[in-house]
Design an enzyme around this catalytic site. Structure first.
Site, PDB file in Angstrom:
ATOM      1  N   ASP A   4      14.523  -5.485 -48.246  1.00 46.23           N
ATOM      2  CA  ASP A   4      13.725  -6.356 -47.403  1.00 46.23           C
ATOM      3  C   ASP A   4      13.548  -5.613 -46.089  1.00 46.23           C
ATOM      4  O   ASP A   4      14.293  -4.687 -45.785  1.00 46.23           O
ATOM      5  CB  ASP A   4      14.449  -7.690 -47.208  1.00 46.23           C
ATOM      6  N   ASP A  39      12.538  -6.914 -42.290  1.00 46.07           N
ATOM      7  CA  ASP A  39      13.165  -7.480 -41.093  1.00 46.07           C
ATOM      8  C   ASP A  39      14.547  -8.030 -41.418  1.00 46.07           C
ATOM      9  O   ASP A  39      14.697  -8.857 -42.321  1.00 46.07           O
ATOM     10  CB  ASP A  39      12.304  -8.617 -40.536  1.00 46.07           C
TER      11      ASP A  39
END
Length: 227
Positions: free
Chosen positions: A7, A9
């Site tokens: 992922d 952020d």
């Protein structure tokens, strides 16, 4: 395991400081109470709508006024996307270790492509990233497994040969649904409503720091690569 997908952020890149800067500036511009940095941090993985809602809790998210504020937030972020943003501490060495073993790494994110690409470019990661899958690339985003399957396909691997690392339940749900080995990045931007019981996320592994993550990846990837 033959590849690592992250992922964006709160997992690969620590972007919270820039979001905090912009949201708090919006509060001051509007003469509103400044939202605490720690609270903003917990909403980063929920996206722009959730962060802007902290400033304008009285507005419906479909209200044209709210949507205008959201666009103003995105424009401000896009203009200064990496003022205080960097990889999480230890992540540079982790990526270098993967690359030294010729193990591809990539990103599956719900962040819009124009922002994701700008962020990678600002941090000189564009050429190093083997695959970037964003919402525009799929019909269903995480927690649906469609983005995970697409990322694996683009690096010519089966989904079950990939590790996925994330800091939100939807990351773990998407990875598990695709048959990937899932790692919960507990150092990331854990949403308030889910952070009290991390075992309930049903990740294959939980790590609290980037060095712990690297140790786990070495166990899964490097032993085989060195044989």
């Amino acid at each position: 395991m033959k590849a690592v997908l992250f992922d964006l952020d709160g997992t690969l890149i620590d972007t919270a400081a820039d979001f905090i800067r912009i949201i708090q500036h919006m509060c001051r511009e509007e003469g509103r109470e400044v939202v605490a940095a720690d609270l903003i941090r917990t909403q980063v993985s929920e996206g722009a709508r959730a962060m802007v809602k902290l400033v304008y809790p009285e507005l419906d998210v479909d209200d044209p006024i709210f949507l205008a504020h959201r666009q103003r937030f995105l424009d401000s972020y896009g203009a200064d996307i990496a003022v205080d943003t960097d990889l999480f501490s230890g992540m540079y060495s982790l990526l270098e270790a993967l690359e030294a073993q010729e193990i591809p790494w990539g990103i599956v994110t719900n962040k819009p492509r124009w922002l994701s690409e700008a962020l990678l470019q600002a941090l000189n990661l564009t050429a190093r990233c083997a695959v970037l899958v964003c919402p525009e690339d799929v019909t269903k985003t995480k927690p649906d497994p469609e983005p995970m399957y697409l990322a694996a396909k683009q690096i010519h691997l089966a989904a079950e040969d990939c590790i996925y690392v994330g800091d939100h339940p939807r990351d773990i749900d998407a990875g598990r649904a695709a048959g990937m080995y899932t790692i919960l990045a507990a150092y990331g931007y854990l949403p308030l409503q889910y952070k009290d019981d991390l075992t309930a996320w049903q990740a294959d592994c939980i790590v609290n720091t980037v060095p712990e993550l690297q140790q786990q990846l070495e166990a899964l990837l490097f032993a085989k690569a060195s044989v």
